[in-house]
Scaffold this motif. Structure first.
Motif, short mmCIF file in Angstrom:
data_model
loop_
_atom_site.label_atom_id
_atom_site.label_comp_id
_atom_site.label_asym_id
_atom_site.label_seq_id
_atom_site.Cartn_x
_atom_site.Cartn_y
_atom_site.Cartn_z
N GLN A 73 9.44 5.96 0.47
CA GLN A 73 10.47 6.81 -0.11
C GLN A 73 11.31 6.07 -1.13
O GLN A 73 11.65 6.60 -2.19
CB GLN A 73 11.37 7.38 0.99
CG GLN A 73 12.23 8.55 0.54
CD GLN A 73 11.41 9.68 -0.02
OE1 GLN A 73 10.54 10.23 0.66
NE2 GLN A 73 11.65 10.06 -1.27
N ASP A 74 11.65 4.81 -0.82
CA ASP A 74 12.41 4.01 -1.78
C ASP A 74 11.64 3.83 -3.09
O ASP A 74 12.19 3.97 -4.18
CB ASP A 74 12.74 2.63 -1.19
CG ASP A 74 13.76 2.71 -0.06
OD1 ASP A 74 14.45 3.75 0.05
OD2 ASP A 74 13.87 1.73 0.71
N GLU A 75 10.36 3.53 -2.95
CA GLU A 75 9.54 3.33 -4.15
C GLU A 75 9.34 4.63 -4.90
O GLU A 75 9.35 4.65 -6.13
CB GLU A 75 8.17 2.75 -3.76
CG GLU A 75 7.24 2.50 -4.93
CD GLU A 75 7.77 1.44 -5.89
OE1 GLU A 75 7.26 1.39 -7.04
OE2 GLU A 75 8.66 0.67 -5.52
N ARG A 76 9.17 5.72 -4.16
CA ARG A 76 8.97 7.03 -4.81
C ARG A 76 10.21 7.41 -5.61
O ARG A 76 10.10 7.89 -6.75
CB ARG A 76 8.68 8.09 -3.75
CG ARG A 76 8.32 9.47 -4.32
CD ARG A 76 7.05 9.44 -5.07
NE ARG A 76 6.68 10.74 -5.60
CZ ARG A 76 5.87 10.93 -6.62
NH1 ARG A 76 5.33 9.88 -7.24
NH2 ARG A 76 5.57 12.12 -7.05
N ARG B 118 8.88 1.86 9.00
CA ARG B 118 9.11 0.91 7.92
C ARG B 118 8.34 1.29 6.65
O ARG B 118 8.89 1.23 5.54
CB ARG B 118 8.70 -0.51 8.36
CG ARG B 118 9.59 -1.10 9.44
CD ARG B 118 11.04 -1.26 8.96
NE ARG B 118 11.15 -2.10 7.78
CZ ARG B 118 11.27 -3.42 7.79
NH1 ARG B 118 11.30 -4.05 8.95
NH2 ARG B 118 11.37 -4.09 6.67
N VAL B 119 7.08 1.68 6.79
CA VAL B 119 6.30 2.00 5.58
C VAL B 119 6.76 3.31 4.95
O VAL B 119 6.73 3.46 3.73
CB VAL B 119 4.79 2.04 5.89
CG1 VAL B 119 4.28 0.67 6.29
CG2 VAL B 119 4.44 3.09 6.92
N TYR C 267 0.84 -1.21 0.00
CA TYR C 267 0.00 0.00 0.00
C TYR C 267 0.87 1.25 0.00
O TYR C 267 0.58 2.22 -0.71
CB TYR C 267 -0.93 0.00 1.21
CG TYR C 267 -1.92 1.13 1.20
CD1 TYR C 267 -2.92 1.19 0.25
CD2 TYR C 267 -1.84 2.15 2.15
CE1 TYR C 267 -3.83 2.24 0.23
CE2 TYR C 267 -2.74 3.20 2.15
CZ TYR C 267 -3.74 3.23 1.18
OH TYR C 267 -4.63 4.28 1.16
N ALA C 268 1.95 1.24 0.76
CA ALA C 268 2.87 2.38 0.78
C ALA C 268 3.48 2.58 -0.61
O ALA C 268 3.63 3.72 -1.09
CB ALA C 268 3.98 2.15 1.80
N ARG C 269 3.82 1.48 -1.29
CA ARG C 269 4.39 1.59 -2.65
C ARG C 269 3.37 2.19 -3.62
O ARG C 269 3.72 3.04 -4.46
CB ARG C 269 4.84 0.22 -3.14
CG ARG C 269 6.01 -0.38 -2.37
CD ARG C 269 6.52 -1.65 -3.03
NE ARG C 269 7.50 -2.33 -2.20
CZ ARG C 269 7.23 -3.37 -1.43
NH1 ARG C 269 6.00 -3.90 -1.41
NH2 ARG C 269 8.18 -3.93 -0.70
N ARG C 270 2.12 1.76 -3.53
CA ARG C 270 1.10 2.27 -4.45
C ARG C 270 0.87 3.76 -4.24
O ARG C 270 0.69 4.51 -5.20
CB ARG C 270 -0.22 1.52 -4.24
CG ARG C 270 -0.17 0.05 -4.60
CD ARG C 270 -0.08 -0.19 -6.10
NE ARG C 270 -0.07 -1.63 -6.35
CZ ARG C 270 -1.16 -2.36 -6.51
NH1 ARG C 270 -2.36 -1.80 -6.45
NH2 ARG C 270 -1.06 -3.66 -6.72
N LEU C 271 0.85 4.21 -2.98
CA LEU C 271 0.69 5.64 -2.73
C LEU C 271 1.86 6.42 -3.31
O LEU C 271 1.68 7.52 -3.87
CB LEU C 271 0.58 5.91 -1.22
CG LEU C 271 -0.66 5.39 -0.52
CD1 LEU C 271 -0.67 5.85 0.94
CD2 LEU C 271 -1.94 5.84 -1.21
#
Length: 424
Positions: free
Chosen positions: A156-159, A150-151, A86-90
């Motif tokens: 941030q990594d995904e962004r 963690r999320v 979910y964090a990655r999708r946001l």
């Protein structure tokens, strides 16, 4: 410290409360999900995103219940997979990270409210109620503090990865557009999600150093702030060229395009880490998209070569800037010519700067002392005196080479110390 009978009673009662809530996990999950959607606008996505939010809430709540009921360590090897996804999708959708952090804080608040309701419903011994709530709340706080970190790291990594991939693809396409080859404008609009039929104000944004690391997010945000200030109905098109430099285009209506030069001068950013900005002119269609970018490159070349304190926004719409940029393409030759035309008047001192400015405004006013005095808010006789002093300082009259003098003064006005002779 050995456990007392009271400690055991608290743990047993807490386990019963948590077990009752865990048996209603679907209901608890749905209530928290709906609460988050109601409170945080950014989380109201499509059905897929809402389902993933539900799975994330369920995974986190189940982990908290297991930890509280069975004394499982708060920090498992891996957070719930749905929470990370979910964090990655946001991140991929550009939702601000503060929305994610708020979701965990508000979710925690709602979960504890449900815990309090269950404790009251069970009508525990009054000597136990507060301690039972405190024990469950402590587990919840510890978990939320851990999972939030963690999320956010995952976000941030995904962004960063998403922006880099998107930027690479976008950069290739934009360079193709700028090459002036024939284009299917409708297809490009669909691909880039940008309205090429509008007026376009091109920007170049940059920081002077890499001391603070990757600043692309700040550059893009600044472009969005400027777009909002200018009344753009859609977000700007942004592409990074390196870690501290980006290009942007702001789509404008014809009315907003006309007011853009004045509005740009009025723009102020509240951020202390405001980047430098070079702006083109607001021009229509795909041709305007390309030429405004070229004008922005001219504005940036002048801003970087001027040797003066940062102007923050240098606009190609300012009178004489583009001409100064073209003449300054060979800066060394331009400097030699300017110093030859102006003579001693080109010395880098405050008195000579005042004389150059007065002479330039006098010539711009059509050699009118009255016109220059109105612009400078000086008495006409004061303007006349300064003009005479400027001519004397130069060492020759300006009747025969008035145009050369005006151009040389323009170069001094835009390039500053890059055109001047050091004092002494």
């Amino acid at each position: 410290m050995p456990r007392t009978d009271h400690d055991t009673a608290v743990s047993d009662a807490g386990a019963v409360v948590v077990r009752q809530l865990a048996d209603r996990l679907d209901e608890v999950t749905a209530e928290i999900q709906q609460y988050l959607i109601a409170e945080i606008d950014e989380l109201r996505g499509d059905a897929t995103l809402l389902d993933l939010l539900r799975d994330s809430v369920e995974g986190n709540v189940a982990t908290i219940f297991a930890a509280a009921q069975h004394t499982i360590p708060i920090e498992p090897d891996e957070p719930p997979l749905a929470a990370l996804e979910y964090a990655r999708r946001l991140a991929q959708r550009g939702v601000a990270p503060n929305a994610l952090v708020r979701a965990y804080r508000l979710g925690q608040q709602r979960l504890l409210a449900l815990v309090a309701q269950e404790i009251r419903r069970r009508e525990l011994d009054p000597t136990l109620e507060l301690d039972v709530f405190d024990e469950i709340a402590t587990v919840t706080f510890i978990y939320i503090d851990w999972i939030s970190q963690r999320v956010v790291e995952t976000y941030q990594d995904e962004r960063d990865r998403w922006l880099e991939n998107r930027n690479n693809m976008r950069a290739v396409r934009i360079r193709e557009i700028l090459r002036e080859s024939p284009l299917d404008v409708d297809a490009v609009e669909q691909e880039m999600q940008y309205p090429f039929g509008r007026y376009h104000l091109a920007l170049m944004l940059w920081f002077d150093s890499e001391e603070a690391g990757n600043k692309l997010g700040r550059l893009e945000q600044h472009a969005r702030e400027l777009a909002g200030w200018l009344g753009a109905g859609e977000p700007p098109l942004f592409v990074a060229t390196d870690r501290i430099t980006g290009w942007a285009w702001i789509p404008l209506s014809a009315q907003n395009a006309r007011s853009a030069p004045v509005r740009i001068r009025q723009f102020r950013s509240d951020h202390p880490d405001q980047p430098e900005v070079a702006a083109g002119a607001a021009l229509p269609g795909i041709t305007g998209f390309r030429y405004s970018h070229q004008l922005a490159t001219y504005a940036r070349s002048v801003a970087q070569a001027s040797g003066t304190p940062p102007a923050r926004i240098t606009s190609a719409a300012e009178p004489g800037l583009v001409a100064a940029a073209l003449l300054g393409s060979d800066l060394a030759q331009a400097r030699t010519w300017v110093q030859m035309v102006l003579g001693p008047l080109v010395t880098d001192t405050e008195p000579d700067a005042r004389l150059r400015n007065t002479l330039r405004l006098f010539l711009q006013a059509g050699s009118s002392f009255k016109g220059a005095s109105e612009v400078m808010n000086l008495h006409a006789n004061s303007v006349k005196y300064r003009v005479q002093r400027a001519i004397e300082r130069r060492g020759m009259a300006i009747d025969d080479d008035r145009l050369d003098v005006e151009i040389a003064l323009l170069m001094c006005a835009w390039y500053g110390t890059a055109m001047l002779k050091p004092a002494g």
